[in-house]
Design a protein around this motif. Structure first.
Motif, PDB file in Angstrom:
ATOM      1  N   HIS A 191      43.423 -13.905  -5.348  1.00  0.00           N
ATOM      2  CA  HIS A 191      42.845 -14.070  -4.166  1.00  0.00           C
ATOM      3  C   HIS A 191      43.034 -13.080  -3.372  1.00  0.00           C
ATOM      4  CE1 HIS A 191      43.209 -16.325   0.276  1.00  0.00           C
ATOM      5  NE2 HIS A 191      42.742 -17.518  -0.792  1.00  0.00           N
ATOM      6  N   ILE A 192      41.649 -12.917  -2.649  1.00  0.00           N
ATOM      7  CA  ILE A 192      41.125 -11.487  -1.349  1.00  0.00           C
ATOM      8  C   ILE A 192      41.791 -12.232  -0.165  1.00  0.00           C
ATOM      9  CG2 ILE A 192      39.731 -10.358  -0.447  1.00  0.00           C
ATOM     10  CD1 ILE A 192      38.636 -10.192  -3.734  1.00  0.00           C
ATOM     11  N   GLY A 193      40.873 -13.777   0.035  1.00  0.00           N
ATOM     12  CA  GLY A 193      41.013 -13.760   1.804  1.00  0.00           C
ATOM     13  C   GLY A 193      40.169 -15.140   2.240  1.00  0.00           C
ATOM     14  N   ALA A 194      40.141 -15.727   2.915  1.00  0.00           N
ATOM     15  CA  ALA A 194      39.452 -16.872   3.534  1.00  0.00           C
ATOM     16  C   ALA A 194      38.920 -16.729   4.575  1.00  0.00           C
ATOM     17  CB  ALA A 194      40.215 -17.802   3.070  1.00  0.00           C
ATOM     18  N   GLY A 195      37.633 -16.698   5.181  1.00  0.00           N
ATOM     19  CA  GLY A 195      36.810 -17.036   5.940  1.00  0.00           C
ATOM     20  C   GLY A 195      36.120 -18.318   6.700  1.00  0.00           C
ATOM     21  N   VAL A 196      35.480 -18.127   7.940  1.00  0.00           N
ATOM     22  CA  VAL A 196      34.433 -19.572   8.148  1.00  0.00           C
ATOM     23  C   VAL A 196      33.383 -19.871   6.809  1.00  0.00           C
ATOM     24  CG1 VAL A 196      33.312 -20.212   9.013  1.00  0.00           C
ATOM     25  CG2 VAL A 196      34.967 -18.707  10.241  1.00  0.00           C
ATOM     26  N   GLU A 197      32.982 -19.202   6.134  1.00  0.00           N
ATOM     27  CA  GLU A 197      32.476 -19.740   5.092  1.00  0.00           C
ATOM     28  C   GLU A 197      33.089 -20.049   4.050  1.00  0.00           C
ATOM     29  OE1 GLU A 197      28.630 -19.736   5.447  1.00  0.00           O
ATOM     30  OE2 GLU A 197      28.656 -18.567   7.594  1.00  0.00           O
ATOM     31  N   GLY A 198      33.926 -19.527   3.517  1.00  0.00           N
ATOM     32  CA  GLY A 198      34.710 -19.861   2.415  1.00  0.00           C
ATOM     33  C   GLY A 198      35.434 -18.965   1.846  1.00  0.00           C
ATOM     34  N   VAL A 199      36.462 -18.907   0.201  1.00  0.00           N
ATOM     35  CA  VAL A 199      36.985 -18.063  -0.063  1.00  0.00           C
ATOM     36  C   VAL A 199      36.642 -17.249  -0.831  1.00  0.00           C
ATOM     37  CG1 VAL A 199      39.342 -18.625  -1.059  1.00  0.00           C
ATOM     38  CG2 VAL A 199      38.427 -20.658   0.263  1.00  0.00           C
ATOM     39  N   VAL A 200      37.383 -15.716  -0.990  1.00  0.00           N
ATOM     40  CA  VAL A 200      36.810 -15.130  -2.136  1.00  0.00           C
ATOM     41  C   VAL A 200      38.037 -14.553  -3.150  1.00  0.00           C
ATOM     42  CG1 VAL A 200      35.915 -12.362  -1.865  1.00  0.00           C
ATOM     43  CG2 VAL A 200      35.253 -14.486  -0.161  1.00  0.00           C
ATOM     44  N   TYR A 201      37.714 -14.425  -3.668  1.00  0.00           N
ATOM     45  CA  TYR A 201      38.770 -14.782  -5.472  1.00  0.00           C
ATOM     46  C   TYR A 201      38.189 -12.503  -5.779  1.00  0.00           C
ATOM     47  CZ  TYR A 201      39.790 -18.854  -4.467  1.00  0.00           C
ATOM     48  OH  TYR A 201      40.256 -20.301  -4.025  1.00  0.00           O
ATOM     49  N   GLY A 202      38.742 -12.112  -5.860  1.00  0.00           N
ATOM     50  CA  GLY A 202      39.044 -10.133  -6.673  1.00  0.00           C
ATOM     51  C   GLY A 202      38.730 -10.853  -8.361  1.00  0.00           C
ATOM     52  N   LEU A 203      37.577 -10.178  -8.622  1.00  0.00           N
ATOM     53  CA  LEU A 203      37.569 -10.696 -10.460  1.00  0.00           C
ATOM     54  C   LEU A 203      38.005  -9.883 -11.101  1.00  0.00           C
ATOM     55  CD1 LEU A 203      34.388 -12.660 -10.080  1.00  0.00           C
ATOM     56  CD2 LEU A 203      36.373 -13.760 -10.126  1.00  0.00           C
ATOM     57  N   GLY A 204      38.063  -7.890 -10.273  1.00  0.00           N
ATOM     58  CA  GLY A 204      38.206  -6.970 -11.569  1.00  0.00           C
ATOM     59  C   GLY A 204      36.608  -6.478 -11.743  1.00  0.00           C
ATOM     60  N   ASP A 205      36.679  -4.995 -12.123  1.00  0.00           N
ATOM     61  CA  ASP A 205      35.471  -4.834 -12.876  1.00  0.00           C
ATOM     62  C   ASP A 205      33.913  -4.064 -11.250  1.00  0.00           C
ATOM     63  OD1 ASP A 205      36.377  -4.696 -15.317  1.00  0.00           O
ATOM     64  OD2 ASP A 205      35.449  -6.580 -15.413  1.00  0.00           O
ATOM     65  N   GLY A 206      34.567  -4.288 -10.440  1.00  0.00           N
ATOM     66  CA  GLY A 206      34.191  -4.476  -9.475  1.00  0.00           C
ATOM     67  C   GLY A 206      33.336  -5.778  -8.967  1.00  0.00           C
ATOM     68  N   ARG A 207      33.886  -6.900  -9.324  1.00  0.00           N
ATOM     69  CA  ARG A 207      33.256  -8.407  -8.688  1.00  0.00           C
ATOM     70  C   ARG A 207      33.943  -9.150  -7.904  1.00  0.00           C
ATOM     71  NH1 ARG A 207      28.791 -10.738 -12.677  1.00  0.00           N
ATOM     72  NH2 ARG A 207      27.303  -9.094 -12.597  1.00  0.00           N
ATOM     73  N   VAL A 208      33.770  -9.951  -7.215  1.00  0.00           N
ATOM     74  CA  VAL A 208      34.125 -10.616  -6.322  1.00  0.00           C
ATOM     75  C   VAL A 208      33.410 -12.035  -6.671  1.00  0.00           C
ATOM     76  CG1 VAL A 208      35.406  -9.348  -4.479  1.00  0.00           C
ATOM     77  CG2 VAL A 208      32.985 -10.711  -4.151  1.00  0.00           C
ATOM     78  N   ALA A 209      34.367 -12.950  -6.669  1.00  0.00           N
ATOM     79  CA  ALA A 209      33.149 -14.505  -5.912  1.00  0.00           C
ATOM     80  C   ALA A 209      33.492 -14.951  -5.037  1.00  0.00           C
ATOM     81  CB  ALA A 209      34.379 -15.291  -7.737  1.00  0.00           C
ATOM     82  N   LYS A 210      32.685 -15.196  -4.199  1.00  0.00           N
ATOM     83  CA  LYS A 210      33.222 -16.083  -3.376  1.00  0.00           C
ATOM     84  C   LYS A 210      32.855 -17.752  -3.413  1.00  0.00           C
ATOM     85  CE  LYS A 210      31.709 -16.460   2.048  1.00  0.00           C
ATOM     86  NZ  LYS A 210      30.287 -15.552   2.972  1.00  0.00           N
ATOM     87  N   VAL A 211      33.433 -18.738  -3.450  1.00  0.00           N
ATOM     88  CA  VAL A 211      33.271 -20.027  -3.341  1.00  0.00           C
ATOM     89  C   VAL A 211      33.137 -20.591  -1.726  1.00  0.00           C
ATOM     90  CG1 VAL A 211      35.297 -22.254  -4.173  1.00  0.00           C
ATOM     91  CG2 VAL A 211      35.088 -20.305  -5.070  1.00  0.00           C
ATOM     92  N   TRP A 212      31.899 -20.743  -1.816  1.00  0.00           N
ATOM     93  CA  TRP A 212      31.611 -21.662  -0.424  1.00  0.00           C
ATOM     94  C   TRP A 212      31.449 -22.715   0.380  1.00  0.00           C
ATOM     95  CZ3 TRP A 212      27.497 -18.510   2.772  1.00  0.00           C
ATOM     96  CH2 TRP A 212      27.681 -17.274   2.055  1.00  0.00           C
ATOM     97  N   SER A 213      31.947 -22.571   1.610  1.00  0.00           N
ATOM     98  CA  SER A 213      32.435 -24.214   1.766  1.00  0.00           C
ATOM     99  C   SER A 213      31.537 -24.386   3.118  1.00  0.00           C
ATOM    100  CB  SER A 213      34.201 -24.349   2.412  1.00  0.00           C
ATOM    101  OG  SER A 213      34.100 -22.670   3.129  1.00  0.00           O
TER     102      SER A 213
END
Length: 317
Positions: free
Chosen positions: A29-51
């Motif tokens: 888990h990297i952090g949360a903002g107004v738009e959603g929650v961001v997760y680090g995935l390794g290999d230079g990628r992140v995923a953003k779960v939008w809310s």
């Protein structure tokens, strides 16, 4: 934050387990903002779960990212690599941006009285950089968080579009704000009049939420990434970006008012913006975001907006 093993992840956050089960290593888990929650995935990628945005907006957001990336900037900006819809929740896969946040949000730590020079320099570099990116049709089609239509719809200039947004936002829950701010209706009218009276200005990319966690710097203090576009991202007067940044850089610290005044003066001097323009935009920002997280004195952002309006010389003249 350290990686969380699968068993623990499934108990604390199902998304951590979801990404791990899809073969990503180093999920965190990297952090949360107004738009959603961001997760680090390794290999230079992140995923953003939008809310904060419906999937229908994704093409626009993706185009805005591409519009910004077309211009050479001294810092990185987001890039969407892939998209999926998981049980009607929008997930974007993006490149991980370099650097570390300038500092944690002022809601979680008290900033010292003296603003660090290297932070001010980083802010100026980011403001100059974004002001060099022309506003585009995609940016004009974005909707400001909490509103029900694209900011620029039926308007051909930023100042009039923003004045109309002020009217719509004040009509949403203005009675709650009027209970905390005297002469509310007249203040709204004064702010709209001041907006419509502003001179013509360039139309450039506006991030709209340049709080410290959304700017990453390197060990030397240079900005290397700007992230979390979307909350108030649009095309408009770059002075609006400067005005809002000065106001929100330290929202909750013991020296917040002094810092806002100091940064407003700094941006006026260094970037050539009229002080009256900056204070007008600060009133507009408070009037258009006051109800996005809660209503009444128990909500920190609502309380901050009311305080801003009570001391703003345009609103409370």
């Amino acid at each position: 934050m350290e990686n969380i093993p699968n068993a623990e992840a499934s108990l604390s956050d199902p998304w951590l387990a979801y990404f791990a089960d899809r073969g990503h290593t180093g999920v965190r888990h990297i952090g949360a903002g107004v738009e959603g929650v961001v997760y680090g995935l390794g290999d230079g990628r992140v995923a953003k779960v939008w809310s904060g945005r419906p999937p229908a907006d994704l093409d626009l957001i993706r185009q805005v990212y591409a519009d910004i990336a077309r211009h050479p900037l001294p810092f990185a900006t987001p890039e969407i690599l892939d998209v999926e819809d998981h049980d009607r929740v929008l997930v974007t896969y993006e490149r991980e941006l370099p650097g570390n946040s300038v500092r944690v949000d002022s809601a979680h730590t008290a900033y010292e009285r003296e603003l660090p020079t290297r932070h001010n320099d980083a802010l100026l570099a980011v403001l100059r950089g974004l002001a060099s990116v022309p506003g585009t049709d995609a940016m004009r089609q974005l909707t400001v968080q909490g509103d029900d239509r694209p900011l620029w719809r039926d308007h051909d200039c930023f100042r009039n579009a923003l004045a109309a947004l002020v009217a719509r936002a004040a009509a949403r829950h203005g009675a709650a704000l009027a209970a905390c701010v005297s002469d509310f209706d007249a203040g709204v009218e004064r702010t709209q009049k001041a907006l419509r009276s502003l001179p013509d200005a360039p139309v450039t990319a506006i991030h709209g939420d340049l709080v410290p966690p959304n700017i990453h710097i390197d060990p030397a203090g240079r900005p290397v990434a700007v992230l979390d576009f979307g909350f108030y991202t649009t095309a408009g007067d770059p002075a609006f970006e400067a005005a809002v940044t000065a106001a929100i850089w330290d929202m909750y610290g013991p020296h917040a008012e002094e810092h806002a005044t100091e940064l407003t003066g700094l941006f006026a001097r260094e970037l050539g913006y009229a002080s009256a323009t900056l204070t007008t935009y600060q009133a507009a920002y408070a009037l258009t975001t006051y109800d996005l997280f809660g209503l009444g004195d128990g909500d920190g952002h609502f309380r901050w907006c009311a305080q801003q309006l009570r001391r703003n010389p345009v609103f409370s003249a």
